[in-house]
Design an enzyme around this catalytic site. Sequence first.
Site, PDB file in Angstrom:
ATOM      1  N   GLU A   1       0.855  -1.190   0.000  1.00  0.00           N
ATOM      2  CA  GLU A   1       0.000   0.000   0.000  1.00  0.00           C
ATOM      3  C   GLU A   1       0.894   1.244   0.000  1.00  0.00           C
ATOM      4  O   GLU A   1       0.881   2.058   0.918  1.00  0.00           O
ATOM      5  CB  GLU A   1      -0.970  -0.002   1.185  1.00  0.00           C
ATOM      6  CG  GLU A   1      -0.350  -0.182   2.526  1.00  0.00           C
ATOM      7  CD  GLU A   1      -1.401  -0.199   3.633  1.00  0.00           C
ATOM      8  OE1 GLU A   1      -1.032   0.039   4.795  1.00  0.00           O
ATOM      9  OE2 GLU A   1      -2.563  -0.474   3.325  1.00  0.00           O
TER      10      GLU A   1
ATOM     11  N   GLU B   1       5.045   8.264  -4.042  1.00  0.00           N
ATOM     12  CA  GLU B   1       5.616   7.830  -2.767  1.00  0.00           C
ATOM     13  C   GLU B   1       6.696   6.777  -2.981  1.00  0.00           C
ATOM     14  O   GLU B   1       6.973   5.977  -2.104  1.00  0.00           O
ATOM     15  CB  GLU B   1       4.514   7.320  -1.837  1.00  0.00           C
ATOM     16  CG  GLU B   1       3.559   8.428  -1.387  1.00  0.00           C
ATOM     17  CD  GLU B   1       2.580   7.986  -0.327  1.00  0.00           C
ATOM     18  OE1 GLU B   1       2.689   6.827   0.133  1.00  0.00           O
ATOM     19  OE2 GLU B   1       1.711   8.790   0.045  1.00  0.00           O
TER      20      GLU B   1
END
Length: 368
Positions: free
Chosen positions: A130, A139
Amino acid sequence: GRGPLVQAALNAAVLSNVDVHVWAVDKNFNAVVTLRNRFRRQISSDHTSNIDGNNNSSDGHSSSNNSSDRNRNSNSSDSSKNSRNGGDSNRSSSGCNGGIRSNTVTVLWCDMRTLRSKYPQISADIVVSELLGSWGDNEASPECLHSLEETSSDGKEALLRPGGVMIPQSYCSYAAPVSCNRLWMQARDMQLNPQGPHHEVYAMDGAHRTGLDTPYVVNMHHYYLLAEAKPLFTFDHPASPSSNSSGSDGEEDTTLMGGKYSRYALSEFTMQSDDAVVLHGFAGYFTCILYKDITLSTVPSSHSPGMFSWFPMYLPITTPILVKRGESITLLLWRISTPTRVWYEWCLSKPTVTSVQNANGVSFSVRL
């Protein structure tokens, strides 16, 4: 995190009637403590369960959860980028719809990128991660996951077994020109911390940096999209030689930036409004294929119903530009990946040429 991915893996194992070994990996020590306590409580409430005090996986199926990683019969979980190591194996009986099945959960305090070298005995059939950001890859998900799907430079086999599955399987970033005066003014007034990680750069060039060189995650209100969102960069997992490329009207060039996960895209938008509109920047979205036909999307035209886990990205431009009906807006965007940092640079070539923003990641970058 608090263990929802691990619990989902255990529930899936019950529904599928298979035994799994779940490796829950996280770099955040507070999250590791929470995970260990959670599964210890589950064990203490079940007299048929016990604690397995070693860090070795069983000979049965293994499941690795990477705070974004899971595995088919083997599941590994880790939301990590920089951390130390530590392990704790718990025998957890998890019930789903009344069913009970004994599955092993091993909680590791570790950076997922060093997981293979520290725990060479681990291999996974399914990796669930995730690490998705509001712009999909912002990210550093590609940089973090590659260590699990590729053979290392020292010859160690990939953590993901041949034929294994990674969830998500792919994700693509999108951008759309946006008009929102309030957002632009707030970004303009957002002064960067002079004692931040690039303080030496500021002192060296003497430039006055503002927040206009920084992307923001924003829950947008009172904004107007000048055109539909277009794709930018796509990353697949596990990666194939033909995957991990730029969007449909992007141009890929990794040689200039030197990083395997660096990208360049050129996207052209046509102004659709009948009236002239001021361009204040770009809104960033993403689409994601979790597995086969199971998808997620934050793109306005295909937004997943009821999903609010990710707000859009906002990419400011230095000076607002008045755009007339039928005029073209051309965005040039670079995603630059180095061994230590990932950042974006952007500029316009139409309707006017602008300077490159956030050059060399001077105002914003993600550390690896």
